[in-house]
Design a protein around this motif. Sequence first.
Motif, PDB file in Angstrom:
ATOM      1  N   GLN A  67       0.825  -1.208   0.000  1.00 45.44           N
ATOM      2  CA  GLN A  67       0.000   0.000   0.000  1.00 45.44           C
ATOM      3  C   GLN A  67       0.867   1.270   0.000  1.00 45.44           C
ATOM      4  O   GLN A  67       0.555   2.256   0.661  1.00 45.44           O
ATOM      5  CB  GLN A  67      -0.949   0.006   1.213  1.00 45.44           C
ATOM      6  CG  GLN A  67      -1.914  -1.146   1.245  1.00 45.44           C
ATOM      7  CD  GLN A  67      -2.980  -1.063   0.162  1.00 45.44           C
ATOM      8  OE1 GLN A  67      -3.382   0.016  -0.246  1.00 45.44           O
ATOM      9  NE2 GLN A  67      -3.426  -2.210  -0.316  1.00 45.44           N
ATOM     10  N   ASN A 151      -9.680   1.145   8.608  1.00 47.93           N
ATOM     11  CA  ASN A 151      -8.250   0.884   8.490  1.00 47.93           C
ATOM     12  C   ASN A 151      -7.424   1.869   9.304  1.00 47.93           C
ATOM     13  O   ASN A 151      -7.512   3.086   9.092  1.00 47.93           O
ATOM     14  CB  ASN A 151      -7.835   0.990   7.020  1.00 47.93           C
ATOM     15  CG  ASN A 151      -8.335  -0.186   6.233  1.00 47.93           C
ATOM     16  OD1 ASN A 151      -7.767  -1.257   6.257  1.00 47.93           O
ATOM     17  ND2 ASN A 151      -9.451   0.007   5.533  1.00 47.93           N
ATOM     18  N   TRP A 152      -6.633   1.319  10.195  1.00 48.44           N
ATOM     19  CA  TRP A 152      -5.664   2.094  10.922  1.00 48.44           C
ATOM     20  C   TRP A 152      -4.779   1.101  11.656  1.00 48.44           C
ATOM     21  O   TRP A 152      -5.183  -0.068  11.785  1.00 48.44           O
ATOM     22  CB  TRP A 152      -6.378   3.064  11.875  1.00 48.44           C
ATOM     23  CG  TRP A 152      -6.471   2.568  13.295  1.00 48.44           C
ATOM     24  CD1 TRP A 152      -7.187   1.518  13.765  1.00 48.44           C
ATOM     25  CD2 TRP A 152      -5.764   3.100  14.409  1.00 48.44           C
ATOM     26  NE1 TRP A 152      -7.007   1.367  15.101  1.00 48.44           N
ATOM     27  CE2 TRP A 152      -6.124   2.325  15.522  1.00 48.44           C
ATOM     28  CE3 TRP A 152      -4.871   4.150  14.576  1.00 48.44           C
ATOM     29  CZ2 TRP A 152      -5.609   2.576  16.791  1.00 48.44           C
ATOM     30  CZ3 TRP A 152      -4.376   4.396  15.841  1.00 48.44           C
ATOM     31  CH2 TRP A 152      -4.758   3.612  16.936  1.00 48.44           C
ATOM     32  N   GLN A 154      -2.347   1.476   9.764  1.00 49.35           N
ATOM     33  CA  GLN A 154      -1.902   1.484   8.383  1.00 49.35           C
ATOM     34  C   GLN A 154      -2.958   0.787   7.549  1.00 49.35           C
ATOM     35  O   GLN A 154      -3.990   0.377   8.053  1.00 49.35           O
ATOM     36  CB  GLN A 154      -0.537   0.812   8.228  1.00 49.35           C
ATOM     37  CG  GLN A 154      -0.553  -0.706   8.419  1.00 49.35           C
ATOM     38  CD  GLN A 154       0.833  -1.301   8.317  1.00 49.35           C
ATOM     39  OE1 GLN A 154       1.588  -1.276   9.275  1.00 49.35           O
ATOM     40  NE2 GLN A 154       1.181  -1.830   7.162  1.00 49.35           N
ATOM     41  N   HIS A 155      -2.699   0.682   6.253  1.00 48.49           N
ATOM     42  CA  HIS A 155      -3.716   0.180   5.320  1.00 48.49           C
ATOM     43  C   HIS A 155      -3.162  -1.050   4.606  1.00 48.49           C
ATOM     44  O   HIS A 155      -2.045  -1.004   4.130  1.00 48.49           O
ATOM     45  CB  HIS A 155      -3.990   1.282   4.290  1.00 48.49           C
ATOM     46  CG  HIS A 155      -5.319   1.177   3.644  1.00 48.49           C
ATOM     47  ND1 HIS A 155      -6.392   1.945   4.038  1.00 48.49           N
ATOM     48  CD2 HIS A 155      -5.759   0.407   2.639  1.00 48.49           C
ATOM     49  CE1 HIS A 155      -7.431   1.655   3.278  1.00 48.49           C
ATOM     50  NE2 HIS A 155      -7.080   0.717   2.433  1.00 48.49           N
ATOM     51  N   HIS A 156      -3.906  -2.116   4.458  1.00 53.98           N
ATOM     52  CA  HIS A 156      -5.121  -2.451   5.184  1.00 53.98           C
ATOM     53  C   HIS A 156      -4.746  -2.772   6.630  1.00 53.98           C
ATOM     54  O   HIS A 156      -3.659  -3.229   6.899  1.00 53.98           O
ATOM     55  CB  HIS A 156      -5.797  -3.677   4.552  1.00 53.98           C
ATOM     56  CG  HIS A 156      -6.388  -3.407   3.218  1.00 53.98           C
ATOM     57  ND1 HIS A 156      -7.635  -2.850   3.067  1.00 53.98           N
ATOM     58  CD2 HIS A 156      -5.923  -3.623   1.975  1.00 53.98           C
ATOM     59  CE1 HIS A 156      -7.913  -2.737   1.790  1.00 53.98           C
ATOM     60  NE2 HIS A 156      -6.901  -3.191   1.100  1.00 53.98           N
ATOM     61  N   ARG A 157      -5.682  -2.602   7.507  1.00 54.91           N
ATOM     62  CA  ARG A 157      -5.411  -2.776   8.919  1.00 54.91           C
ATOM     63  C   ARG A 157      -4.805  -4.145   9.205  1.00 54.91           C
ATOM     64  O   ARG A 157      -5.290  -5.164   8.702  1.00 54.91           O
ATOM     65  CB  ARG A 157      -6.734  -2.634   9.659  1.00 54.91           C
ATOM     66  CG  ARG A 157      -6.651  -2.775  11.139  1.00 54.91           C
ATOM     67  CD  ARG A 157      -7.882  -2.158  11.735  1.00 54.91           C
ATOM     68  NE  ARG A 157      -8.715  -3.130  12.391  1.00 54.91           N
ATOM     69  CZ  ARG A 157     -10.021  -2.950  12.597  1.00 54.91           C
ATOM     70  NH1 ARG A 157     -10.612  -1.897  12.130  1.00 54.91           N
ATOM     71  NH2 ARG A 157     -10.718  -3.846  13.244  1.00 54.91           N
ATOM     72  N   THR A 160      -7.351  -6.721  10.202  1.00 53.88           N
ATOM     73  CA  THR A 160      -8.595  -6.632   9.439  1.00 53.88           C
ATOM     74  C   THR A 160      -9.432  -7.905   9.495  1.00 53.88           C
ATOM     75  O   THR A 160     -10.650  -7.842   9.367  1.00 53.88           O
ATOM     76  CB  THR A 160      -8.287  -6.270   7.974  1.00 53.88           C
ATOM     77  OG1 THR A 160      -9.516  -6.068   7.273  1.00 53.88           O
ATOM     78  CG2 THR A 160      -7.487  -7.364   7.282  1.00 53.88           C
ATOM     79  N   TRP A 222      -5.923   6.889   8.957  1.00 48.78           N
ATOM     80  CA  TRP A 222      -7.280   6.337   9.108  1.00 48.78           C
ATOM     81  C   TRP A 222      -8.011   6.454   7.776  1.00 48.78           C
ATOM     82  O   TRP A 222      -8.173   7.547   7.235  1.00 48.78           O
ATOM     83  CB  TRP A 222      -8.068   7.086  10.184  1.00 48.78           C
ATOM     84  CG  TRP A 222      -9.518   6.647  10.237  1.00 48.78           C
ATOM     85  CD1 TRP A 222     -10.552   7.121   9.468  1.00 48.78           C
ATOM     86  CD2 TRP A 222     -10.088   5.618  11.053  1.00 48.78           C
ATOM     87  NE1 TRP A 222     -11.727   6.462   9.771  1.00 48.78           N
ATOM     88  CE2 TRP A 222     -11.466   5.537  10.736  1.00 48.78           C
ATOM     89  CE3 TRP A 222      -9.575   4.776  12.028  1.00 48.78           C
ATOM     90  CZ2 TRP A 222     -12.334   4.645  11.363  1.00 48.78           C
ATOM     91  CZ3 TRP A 222     -10.440   3.879  12.652  1.00 48.78           C
ATOM     92  CH2 TRP A 222     -11.793   3.820  12.324  1.00 48.78           C
ATOM     93  N   TRP A 223      -8.422   5.318   7.258  1.00 49.91           N
ATOM     94  CA  TRP A 223      -9.267   5.283   6.069  1.00 49.91           C
ATOM     95  C   TRP A 223     -10.448   4.357   6.342  1.00 49.91           C
ATOM     96  O   TRP A 223     -10.257   3.226   6.776  1.00 49.91           O
ATOM     97  CB  TRP A 223      -8.505   4.755   4.853  1.00 49.91           C
ATOM     98  CG  TRP A 223      -7.549   5.735   4.259  1.00 49.91           C
ATOM     99  CD1 TRP A 223      -6.216   5.854   4.530  1.00 49.91           C
ATOM    100  CD2 TRP A 223      -7.849   6.735   3.285  1.00 49.91           C
ATOM    101  NE1 TRP A 223      -5.665   6.866   3.781  1.00 49.91           N
ATOM    102  CE2 TRP A 223      -6.652   7.423   3.002  1.00 49.91           C
ATOM    103  CE3 TRP A 223      -9.018   7.110   2.613  1.00 49.91           C
ATOM    104  CZ2 TRP A 223      -6.584   8.470   2.088  1.00 49.91           C
ATOM    105  CZ3 TRP A 223      -8.953   8.161   1.699  1.00 49.91           C
ATOM    106  CH2 TRP A 223      -7.746   8.828   1.444  1.00 49.91           C
ATOM    107  N   ASN A 225     -13.084   2.340   4.397  1.00 50.50           N
ATOM    108  CA  ASN A 225     -13.282   1.831   3.032  1.00 50.50           C
ATOM    109  C   ASN A 225     -14.727   1.369   2.868  1.00 50.50           C
ATOM    110  O   ASN A 225     -15.077   0.268   3.291  1.00 50.50           O
ATOM    111  CB  ASN A 225     -12.362   0.628   2.772  1.00 50.50           C
ATOM    112  CG  ASN A 225     -10.912   1.020   2.633  1.00 50.50           C
ATOM    113  OD1 ASN A 225     -10.534   2.119   2.991  1.00 50.50           O
ATOM    114  ND2 ASN A 225     -10.107   0.118   2.113  1.00 50.50           N
ATOM    115  N   GLN A 378      -2.116   7.817   0.346  1.00 46.88           N
ATOM    116  CA  GLN A 378      -1.522   6.599   0.882  1.00 46.88           C
ATOM    117  C   GLN A 378      -0.177   6.388   0.208  1.00 46.88           C
ATOM    118  O   GLN A 378      -0.150   6.295  -1.031  1.00 46.88           O
ATOM    119  CB  GLN A 378      -2.411   5.380   0.604  1.00 46.88           C
ATOM    120  CG  GLN A 378      -3.681   5.347   1.378  1.00 46.88           C
ATOM    121  CD  GLN A 378      -4.551   4.191   0.916  1.00 46.88           C
ATOM    122  OE1 GLN A 378      -5.521   4.397   0.211  1.00 46.88           O
ATOM    123  NE2 GLN A 378      -4.210   2.983   1.283  1.00 46.88           N
TER     124      GLN A 378
END
Length: 1004
Positions: A67, A151-152, A154-157, A160, A222-223, A225, A378
Amino acid sequence: MKLTALDGTGTHREATGLEQAIRLELPDAPGTEVGPVKVWEQPVVLRTYLPAVPDRNPLFLEKRVYQGSSGRVYPLPVIDRIDTHGQDRAWKAVHLENEFIRVMILPEIGGRIHVGFDKINQYDFFYRQNVIKPALVGLAGPWISGGIEFNWPQHHRPTTFMPTEVAIEREADGTAIVWCSDYDPMTRLKGMHGICLRPHKAYLELRVRLYNGTDDTHTFLWWANAATHVHEKYQSFFPKDARFVADHARRAMTEFPLSQGTYYGVNYGERAREGVPEDEKPSQFVPDGSYPANDLSWYANIPVPTSYMIVGSRGDFFGGYDHRRDAGVVQLANHHIAPGKKQWTWGNHEFGYAWDRSLTDSDGPYVELMAGVYTDNQPDFSFLAPGETKSFRQWWYPIRQIGVPDAANLNGALRVERAGEQMAVHVLVTSARPGSRIRLLVHGREHARWEGDLVPEAPLHHTFPATAGYDGSHNRELVVLLEQEGHELLRYAPAEIVAVEAPEVATEPLPPEETKSNDELYLIGVHLEQYRHPTRSPDAYWREAVRRDPGDSRSQHALGKWHLRRGELAAAQEHLRLALARLTKRNSNPPDGEPSYNLGRTLAYQERFEEAYAAYYKCTWNAAWCGPGYLRLAEIDCRRQAWETALEHVEYSVRAGSDNLQARNLKTIVLRRLGRTGEADELLRATRGLDPLDALSRFLESGEAPARGQERLDLGFFFLRCGLLKEALRVGDPPAIGSHDGSGTMLLYLRAHVLHHLGREEESASAWDEAATSDADYVFPSRIEEMLLLEEAIRTNPQDARAPYYLGNLLYDRKRHEEGIAMWERATQLDPAFPTAWRNLGIGYYNVRHDAQGAADAFARARMLDPEDARILYEQDQLAKRTGGMPVRRLAALAANLRLVEQRDDLSVELATLYNDVGQPEQALSVLMSRPFQPWEGGEGSVLAQFVRASVLLSECALRNGDALAALHHLHSARNPPETLGEAHHLLVNLSVLDYWIGAAYQQ
């Protein structure tokens, strides 16, 4: 719960046999839920493709790109295989609904919103995933599409696909909130998101709290999605000031919505002028010609996997609209802290369709409408200081029958259009608005008005006489106002929209020695560290700065923190003291207290508490470091049992940051020690109200230790810092064996340490021995406290063969490679039969020492000791590949271990490659057709490359034998590969080799 069949477009149909597609029908609320907002827990059964057990070998992926930033995964284990056959599985679900919206949350899969449903028009405004079908997209493996993924850091969490804790809260007005608490095992940060529905409001609210309970500053993004179901009539929309979009890290830019050039390798400008080339047209969703071929707002126009992030918009809203269903979704957030607005798609072409198949059985393609807070790209990370909490809100709501809005806020959405000689205004509000009025102003004067009641159930469509010169979007004189009782609810004024200016594309920093100034050297280093650059290290820039100026305070401080995070305490102390020497040479009271704070941490880790106390006190002279500094002082006060002083200091810390959970909880502890139990209980109740899922306050309230072993370790080390040994013992007694996280073994080491300091030496010795013989799987320590604990274990119990192995894992991950190798060597000397230490040595010998023979010998020992570990076989083969091993010998080694090869995609691809290398394409094709492959995102193409290669080799052979039809069969198969390969050709891949041989076959 009921399951019904539907086709690929979401339409219900008669189900037949294996073609049956299942749609999740949501259960009705129980009779006990009678309020305007209903919330309850009830499991749902979903067809599920379960992930495999995580690999028990530590992975040191130092230069993996993920990412746009570092794909480092340690201390997490990795899962690299998903079941290929689904089975029904019951998932814990929390349901939430009011009269307008229905939501379902899955706490066991990251606390994601799985369903967002508009009850008014029966429309899923988020993509409803009717199966749980992970693909290898997440940082550590499994990831599912659909709904909203949060997501936090980082991305993807990283978590997850891991469970969150969940709590339900009800407010006095009937509002219901479902809280999901996430613990990040890499940074040990805590995130909470509360999914909230209010009575009589047609919007979904998200409340977020991000908390840093560690003693160090961390970076985060923080995203949210949000996925939406798409087709050729689905359009994403963004604020009217949007003019440009950016790729990851701003490596590329293009105009928006009408791209005039090339983006992600697609020449959109040429497509607009010449049309879509025949061989680039999608097979599923062909644009219908009602919109330009270079309009990036339409899913159908984007043929390849593509991210675009809106640059510089001052708008608060964006979303997507389904023109087929005449419905959509609006996302809202304060753009001052939430500038991130992004669309992601796998692409409307065969490559994207292959990923769609990997992620669902029949629900089809989707796009993600991603909302970023404290980030607009990102990678684009912000800082979270020790003890800091960041709180914010985001909103989503469904819209219907109004088209793509020109303006939207929490009150509603509005669109204005020219309709012949009339001007139409379309409005949908999110709550009842009796006595509303819509006014049209031209040159500041009212041109026309409408008055009446507005309700969320029905949009308003009203026509007015057209204003002079109005063209539907850009009349500079027009203002449309929605008002109620004199209050402005919504405003659309084209003249107030200021288009974003063209931004600059990011450039790569110069090497350190070519960078002109020390200021640039320092800031480039900060950038590389903050953005977690996967291949470049920040310390090279800081070292160049201090080479030029040994007293450079900023770079010396940065190097001090860098060494501290690696656990190199003596080096950290040296750099921090040099930084402070320059800072205080002329000014004994510097403006920044952070260097003093970090010096205090360094000294405290070395148990030099008097010096640490002085350093912490000095950092409190600066407001930014009062909260963290006074908390650390209070911890040392507790060690000294100076309870009155501890209370004074911790109160200062709470005043500096009233949401600091650790400070609040320490104050509760201190008040209890002082006998002020009433105040302690009151504070504890308030803290539990602030965060009902906080592990430490729950432990103080009930004595219940966290379910997660890693959180138990965090609590244990916190109590140790405070000298609260009995509490530290209670947290790990009995030790909690975590789920594939190795925490149980580390808790035994912690227990041994605590018992020693309590003077219970016989029990301590027994605990050291028990830790030494405990399960070594998944023991991947990562804290400085764990490093110190393992060093103590080695001193205390020199015959412990596992402690050096664990310490080697930590040191190697911190890029202290030679020290890590030395620890692994010690582990193999103490226990020559432990395969993982030998395997690790194989990696270290080759990657660090460039000792090919030593690496080969180490891998041979590992294979001999654990012949059933398929990963070790794969890594051994990769070593042979990199050191010039003959394909025939490698092929023989893999062919002799087919049972292991069949366990892994990567081994199967290597076997097929080797068959191609030695001229046996029939065997290569047989391997490739023997299993369904599951590619990692970003690692696509390896399977297809060997499939094409084998097909070409077979076609050459057929042509030599005069069988052109057989050759064509192989070549057309290579152009249209079977779905079991898990991937399809990227639109831009060069397949000229196939064109050549197809031509040769037709010629023959």
